[in-house]
Design a protein around this motif. Structure first.
Motif, short mmCIF file in Angstrom:
data_model
loop_
_atom_site.label_atom_id
_atom_site.label_comp_id
_atom_site.label_asym_id
_atom_site.label_seq_id
_atom_site.Cartn_x
_atom_site.Cartn_y
_atom_site.Cartn_z
N SER A 1 0.81 -1.22 0.00
CA SER A 1 0.00 0.00 0.00
C SER A 1 0.84 1.27 0.00
O SER A 1 0.32 2.34 -0.29
CB SER A 1 -0.93 0.01 1.22
N THR A 2 2.12 1.16 0.31
CA THR A 2 3.00 2.32 0.35
C THR A 2 4.22 2.07 -0.54
O THR A 2 4.92 1.07 -0.35
CB THR A 2 3.49 2.57 1.80
N PRO A 3 4.48 2.95 -1.48
CA PRO A 3 5.66 2.74 -2.34
C PRO A 3 6.95 2.87 -1.52
O PRO A 3 7.10 3.80 -0.74
CB PRO A 3 5.55 3.83 -3.39
N VAL B 1 -5.68 15.65 -2.00
CA VAL B 1 -5.58 15.95 -0.57
C VAL B 1 -4.59 14.96 0.02
O VAL B 1 -4.61 13.78 -0.32
CB VAL B 1 -6.95 15.81 0.13
N VAL B 2 -3.74 15.43 0.92
CA VAL B 2 -2.75 14.59 1.58
C VAL B 2 -3.17 14.39 3.03
O VAL B 2 -3.56 15.35 3.71
CB VAL B 2 -1.35 15.25 1.52
N CYS B 3 -3.12 13.16 3.49
CA CYS B 3 -3.46 12.84 4.88
C CYS B 3 -2.33 13.32 5.78
O CYS B 3 -1.17 13.00 5.57
CB CYS B 3 -3.66 11.33 5.04
N LYS C 1 0.07 10.01 3.28
CA LYS C 1 -0.34 9.44 2.00
C LYS C 1 -1.19 10.47 1.25
O LYS C 1 -2.05 11.12 1.83
CB LYS C 1 -1.13 8.15 2.23
N GLY C 2 -0.95 10.58 -0.05
CA GLY C 2 -1.67 11.57 -0.85
C GLY C 2 -2.41 10.95 -2.01
O GLY C 2 -2.51 9.73 -2.13
#
Length: 191
Positions: A18-20, A67-69, A74-75
């Motif tokens: 889920s995250t690069p 929008v970025v959290c 994460k964006g």
């Protein structure tokens, strides 16, 4: 039973899906998770556990197209509401309070908000809302005055379809005598 290295690899692989991450980041993450699991197995406290904070400011988080959290960094979101509830178990109000975001600030990209506003205007939703508010206020006033019947919204009259019904009616009446003749001839044939 799986070894600690295998468990750490599974945890990091699910995180990486889920995250690069670069290959160096993957290796460092595996080492960090393995060390934490080893400490847990030995009954020691885990050191260096801290919640990661995004380095993005509140102004930078709300861009034109995304929008970025601010919690995880994460964006790429059009709106944050679903991400907040699924990933962080948080409601939008609590998120705004935690980061000092104005209650009037939408948790969505500016272009997304503009597109939704334009779509609502094209559909005439503002007029419908104004009519509904008028009816609601009239109902409230009626209750205050003690009137038993509340006011109902006036509906637009539908176009009359009388010509179509009139054309069908003679056809039905013309078919009725033929059906009656057929019924009267049927019993005679049986004798």
């Amino acid at each position: 039973m799986a070894t600690l290295v295998e468990i750490a690899a599974q945890l990091v692989s699910s995180h990486a899906s889920s995250t690069p991450m670069t290959s160096d980041e993957l290796l460092a993450e595996i080492a960090k998770v393995h060390a934490a699991l080893k400490n847990l197995e030995a009954g020691q406290a885990i050191e260096g556990v801290e919640e990661t904070r995004s380095s993005v400011s509140v102004k930078e988080a709300f861009k034109k197209n995304e929008v970025v959290c601010l919690i995880c960094g994460k964006g790429g979101f059009k709106t944050l509401a679903r991400h907040l509830s699924t990933a962080h178990g948080m409601k939008p109000g609590a998120y705004k309070k935690q980061f000092g975001i104005s209650s009037k600030q939408a948790l969505s990209a500016k272009s997304y908000s503009e597109a939704r506003r334009k779509m609502a205007q094209d559909r005439g939703l503002a007029d419908n809302l104004a009519k509904a508010r008028e009816v609601r206020m009239a109902n409230i006033e009626a209750k205050k005055e003690g009137v038993a019947k509340p006011v109902k919204p006036a509906k637009a009259a539908k176009p009359a379809k009388a010509p179509a019904k009139a054309a069908k009616a003679p056809a039905k009446t013309a078919a009725a005598p033929k059906a009656a003749k057929a019924k009267t001839t049927a019993p005679k044939a049986k004798k």
